[in-house]
Design a protein around this motif. Structure first.
Motif, PDB file in Angstrom:
ATOM      1  N   UNK A 199       0.891   2.162  -3.248  1.00 28.71           N
ATOM      2  CA  UNK A 199       1.217   0.773  -2.885  1.00 28.71           C
ATOM      3  C   UNK A 199       1.259  -0.093  -4.140  1.00 28.71           C
ATOM      4  N   UNK A 200       2.308  -0.865  -4.277  1.00 30.75           N
ATOM      5  CA  UNK A 200       2.382  -1.795  -5.408  1.00 30.75           C
ATOM      6  C   UNK A 200       2.987  -3.090  -4.904  1.00 30.75           C
ATOM      7  N   UNK A 201       2.342  -4.199  -5.249  1.00 31.78           N
ATOM      8  CA  UNK A 201       2.871  -5.485  -4.810  1.00 31.78           C
ATOM      9  C   UNK A 201       4.003  -5.893  -5.742  1.00 31.78           C
ATOM     10  N   UNK A 202       5.108  -5.136  -5.672  1.00 33.26           N
ATOM     11  CA  UNK A 202       6.241  -5.342  -6.584  1.00 33.26           C
ATOM     12  C   UNK A 202       6.773  -6.762  -6.448  1.00 33.26           C
ATOM     13  N   UNK A 203       7.078  -7.368  -7.590  1.00 30.61           N
ATOM     14  CA  UNK A 203       7.602  -8.737  -7.562  1.00 30.61           C
ATOM     15  C   UNK A 203       9.044  -8.746  -7.080  1.00 30.61           C
ATOM     16  N   UNK A 204       9.806  -7.774  -7.559  1.00 24.31           N
ATOM     17  CA  UNK A 204      11.211  -7.746  -7.149  1.00 24.31           C
ATOM     18  C   UNK A 204      11.549  -6.379  -6.540  1.00 24.31           C
ATOM     19  N   UNK A 205      11.094  -6.156  -5.290  1.00 24.35           N
ATOM     20  CA  UNK A 205      11.494  -4.911  -4.637  1.00 24.35           C
ATOM     21  C   UNK A 205      12.984  -5.002  -4.306  1.00 24.35           C
ATOM     22  N   UNK A 206      13.583  -3.914  -3.938  1.00 20.81           N
ATOM     23  CA  UNK A 206      14.987  -4.002  -3.518  1.00 20.81           C
ATOM     24  C   UNK A 206      15.752  -2.734  -3.797  1.00 20.81           C
ATOM     25  N   UNK A 207      17.104  -2.843  -3.603  1.00 21.46           N
ATOM     26  CA  UNK A 207      17.962  -1.670  -3.671  1.00 21.46           C
ATOM     27  C   UNK A 207      17.507  -0.633  -2.646  1.00 21.46           C
ATOM     28  N   UNK A 208      17.380  -1.115  -1.419  1.00 24.67           N
ATOM     29  CA  UNK A 208      17.055  -0.247  -0.270  1.00 24.67           C
ATOM     30  C   UNK A 208      15.707   0.421  -0.520  1.00 24.67           C
ATOM     31  N   UNK A 209      15.596   1.739  -0.402  1.00 22.85           N
ATOM     32  CA  UNK A 209      14.285   2.386  -0.559  1.00 22.85           C
ATOM     33  C   UNK A 209      13.968   2.719  -2.017  1.00 22.85           C
ATOM     34  N   UNK A 210      14.809   2.245  -2.938  1.00 21.57           N
ATOM     35  CA  UNK A 210      14.574   2.567  -4.356  1.00 21.57           C
ATOM     36  C   UNK A 210      13.276   1.933  -4.850  1.00 21.57           C
ATOM     37  N   UNK A 211      13.073   0.662  -4.550  1.00 21.05           N
ATOM     38  CA  UNK A 211      11.837   0.007  -4.974  1.00 21.05           C
ATOM     39  C   UNK A 211      11.237  -0.747  -3.793  1.00 21.05           C
ATOM     40  N   UNK A 212      10.128  -0.230  -3.286  1.00 18.32           N
ATOM     41  CA  UNK A 212       9.465  -0.848  -2.144  1.00 18.32           C
ATOM     42  C   UNK A 212       7.988  -1.051  -2.494  1.00 18.32           C
ATOM     43  N   UNK A 213       7.268  -1.740  -1.621  1.00 16.29           N
ATOM     44  CA  UNK A 213       5.854  -1.992  -1.928  1.00 16.29           C
ATOM     45  C   UNK A 213       4.962  -0.855  -1.432  1.00 16.29           C
ATOM     46  N   UNK A 214       5.469  -0.104  -0.485  1.00 21.54           N
ATOM     47  CA  UNK A 214       4.757   1.070   0.016  1.00 21.54           C
ATOM     48  C   UNK A 214       5.710   2.244  -0.151  1.00 21.54           C
TER      49      UNK A 214
END
Ligand code: ATP
Length: 543
Positions: A199-214
Motif C-alpha cells: 500500500x502506498x498513498x501515491x500522490x498521483x496514481x493513474x494510468x489504470x492499474x499501472x499506479x494504484x494505492x493498493x
C-alpha cells in the motif's frame, strides 16, 4: 499491433469482466480497481507462472507469506519512516499540490538531484505550477507515502498503537531471513520469494492499474556472499527478462534500463529497471537492485539499532566465520505485469472488407470528426493534435484502418466531440462485422484455456456430449467453460476477445466417431482431434 491506447484496454476490461472501477455503486474511489471473473483468473495465472519459475523450478529458493501489518520498528529501522516520501509543493495561486520532482523534471528536462535543488529552482522562480502556470510555489516538503492505522480496540489519540500498511513486501522477507535459514537448512546463495499486497498513498496514481494505492508485488530477496553479488545480479537480470519473453511478451516492447547514479537509493550499489512500452510510454515493470548488506544490517542489533533482538547474519562453514550476505532484489508488480501482458496481447484485425459504400460513409464521418476537433475551443493543444492526426490517418486508410478506428471510438477525449456519436453509430456496426479483437495471451496466462460448444443447442445429444467434455477437461485441470448462447461464429469472437486459446465444437460426426473440431485462436485453423485424448493434448500444450 499491441494496444495503442490505454482507453482501449480499460474499455475491454470493463466490457468483458477483467477489471471494474472499485465501489462503483457509490461512484467509485479514485484509482482503485476490482478484478472481475476473468481478471482474477489472468492475474492468478501471472502470479502462478512467476511462483513456478522463481520457486518451484529452482533449487535455491523458498517461498514466504508474511503479514501485512508489522511491528512499527521494522519501518523505523528500514528507513521508511524517515525517508519514504515524495516532495510536494503547494501552488499559492490555484491551490493545487503537485509533486515537485515531477514539475522539476518536466520543466527542466532532467531529474532533480534532491530537495535542495528543487527548492532552489522554486525560489529562483525557474519552475511553475503545471496547472495554472503561476511561479508562486511553496518550498517543497516531503509527504510520507505509508498508510497509517492503529491496532487495538481504542484509538488513544497518540501514536502508541500506530502501525503501517506495508508499502513493500520486502521487509517481511528480511526480518524472516533467520527463520528461513534455520528451518530450511539453507546455504548461500539462496533466495526467498513472496507475493502480496502493498500500500502506498501515491500522490498521483493513474494510468489504470499501472499506479494504484493498493497493489500486489512479487518480490525476491536473493542472498549471496559479498563479492558474488555482481554476477548474481547479472544472472537475475537475464532470468527475469527471459520470464516475460517466454510468456510471449514482444521483445521490442521490453527493455533493460540502467538507473543513473543520481536515481539510485542511497543503499543501492546498482539498479536496473525492466521497462515495458505501455501505451503511455516506456515505464517500469520491475526493478532489480543490488541492495548490498544494508537491510540485514539495519535489522540487526547494533549501537544504531538497540531495539533488534539479535543479528541477521550467516555462518560460513567454508570460511569458518560469520558474514552478512549481500542481497539482490528483483521486485515486480503483479498488477503492472498483468496490464503489460494485456496491452501486449491485444490486437484488432480486419478480417474482411466492408462494402465500398459503407466505407465511404464512414470516411466522411471520420473526416468531419477531424474538422470538428480542429474547430473545438478549450481543448488542450496536444490532445487536439493527437485526435486530428489520428482521425486523418484513419480516414485516409479505411477500411484497412478500421482496427485503429475502434481505439478512437473508445478514446475518452474523442467522446467529448458531438460527431463521435455518429461515427460510432456507423463504425461500431461495421467494426463488429468486419474486424475481430483478439488477445494473443500465452495459453498459461489466458483466463480460460478451452471453451466447448455444441453445434446446435437444441440437440440434446450434442449438448450432453459437450457438457460431458467440459466436465472431464475441467476435472483433469484444464480451465474449461461451456457455452451455447449464440451461433458458432459469434462464440468464437467472444472467446477471441478474452484470449481463450482453443475452442471445441461438438458436431454430428462427434456422435459417431468421438472426434471434435478444435479451433486455434491465433491461426484460426481447425483440426479434428479424438475427444478422449483432449485432456492429454491440452496438458502437453500448456507446459
Ligand atoms: P515507480 O518508480 O513506478 O513509483 P518504484 O520504483 O517506486 O516504482 P518499487 O518500490 O521498486 O517501485 O516497487 C517494485 C515494483 O512494484 C514496481 O516495479 C512496480 O511493478 C510495483 N509498484 C510499485 N508501486 C506501484 C503502484 N503504486 N501501483 C502498482 N504497482 C506498483
Amino acid at each position: 499491433m499491441p494496444a495503442t491506447s490505454l482507453d482501449t484496454i480499460v474499455s475491454l476490461c470493463k466490457r468483458r469482466g477483467f477489471v471494474f472501477p472499485s465501489s462503483s455503486v457509490y461512484g467509485g474511489l479514485g484509482s482503485t480497481w476490482d478484478y472481475g471473473p476473468l481478471g482474477v483468473e489472468l492475474k492468478n495465472n501471472v502470479k502462478r507462472a512467476w511462483w513456478r519459475s522463481v520457486v518451484h523450478e529452482r533449487d535455491d529458493m523458498e517461498g514466504l507469506d508474511a503479514a501485512i501489518l508489522m511491528n512499527r520498528l521494522v519501518w523505523k529501522y528500514s528507513g521508511h519512516e524517515a525517508t519514504f516520501s515524495d516532495p510536494m509543493t503547494d501552488c499559492r495561486a490555484c491551490k493545487t499540490r503537485p509533486r515537485a520532482d515531477h514539475v522539476f523534471a518536466a520543466q527542466k528536462g532532467r531529474d532533480p538531484k534532491g530537495l535542495a535543488e528543487i527548492n532552489a529552482a522554486i525560489e529562483a522562480k525557474e519552475i511553475a505550477c503545471p496547472k495554472c502556470g503561476s511561479k508562486d510555489l511553496t518550498p517543497a516538503r516531503p509527504f510520507n507515502l505509508m498508510f497509517r492505522t492503529s491496532v487495538g480496540p481504542v484509538d488513544s489519540g497518540d501514536d502508541s498503537g500506530l502501525v503501517y500498511m506495508r508499502p513493500e513486501t520486502a521487509q517481511g522477507i528480511y526480518v524472516n531471513f533467520g527463520n528461513v535459514l534455520d528451518t530450511m537448512r539453507r546455504k548461500l546463495p539462496f533466495g526467498i520469494a513472496q507475493i502480496g499486497k502493498a500500500f502506498r498513498n501515491e500522490i498521483t496514481p493513474g494510468n489504470f492499474t499501472f499506479r494504484t494505492r493498493e497493489f500486489e508485488q512479487m518480490e525476491i530477496e536473493y542472498f549471496v556472499r559479498p563479492g558474488e553479488d555482481e554476477a548474481a545480479h547479472e544472472a537475475w537480470i537475464t532470468e527475469r527478462t527471459n520470464w516475460y519473453l517466454k510468456l510471449g511478451m514482444r521483445p521490442e516492447n521490453l527493455r533493460v534500463r540502467e538507473q543513473e547514479k543520481h536515481e539510485l537509493a542511497h543503499y543501492a550499489k546498482r539498479c536496473v529497471d525492466l521497462e515495458y512500452r505501455f501505451p503511455m510510454g516506456w515505464s517500469e515493470l520491475e526493478g532489480i537492485a543490488n541492495r548490498t548488506d544494508y537491510d540485514l544490517k539495519a535489522h540487526s542489533r547494533s549501537p544504531e539499532n538497540p531495539d533488534a533482538v539479535g543479528e541477521l547474519k550467516y555462518f560460513d562453514q567454508e570460511q569458518k566465520k560469520h558474514l552478512v550476505p549481500y542481497v539482490i532484489e528483483p521486485s515486480a508488480g503483479a498488477d503492472r505485469a498483468t496490464l503489460a501482458f494485456l496491452c501486449d496481447a491485444y490486437e484488432d484485425a480486419l478480417v474482411k472488407e466492408p462494402p465500398a459504400e459503407e466505407t465511404a460513409k464512414l470516411r466522411d464521418l471520420v473526416e468531419s470528426f477531424a474538422k470538428s476537433v480542429g474547430r473545438r475551443e478549450g481543448m488542450a493543444a496536444e490532445v487536439k493534435q493527437r485526435l486530428v492526426s489520428t482521425a486523418e490517418t484513419i480516414a485516409a486508410g479505411l477500411p484497412g484502418t478500421l482496427p485503429q478506428l475502434i481505439g478512437l471510438m473508445e478514446d475518452s477525449e474523442a467522446a467529448t466531440i458531438e460527431v463521435m456519436k455518429k461515427v460510432r453509430g456507423v463504425g461500431e456496426k461495421i467494426a463488429e462485422e468486419h474486424t475481430r479483437t483478439v488477445l494473443h495471451l500465452h495459453p498459461r496466462l489466458a483466463p480460460l484455456t478451452v471453451a466447448v460448444f455444441p453445434l446446435k443447442r437444441n440437440d440434446p445429444r450434442l449438448v450432453e456430449m459437450a457438457r460431458g467434455l467440459k466436465r472431464d477437461l475441467q476435472r483433469s485441470g484444464v480451465r474449461t467453460v461451456y457455452d451455447d448462447t449464440g451461433a458458432i461464429g459469434k462464440l468464437y469472437r467472444r472467446q477471441d476477445e478474452i484470449g481463450t486459446p482453443w475452442c471445441i465444437t461438438v458436431d454430428f460426426q462427434s456422435l459417431e466417431d468421438q472426434t471434435v473440431t478444435v479451433r486455434d485462436r491465433d491461426t484460426m485453423q481447425q483440426e479434428r482431434l479424438k475427444a478422449p485424448e483432449l485432456a492429454a493434448t491440452f496438458a502437453a500444450r500448456l507446459t
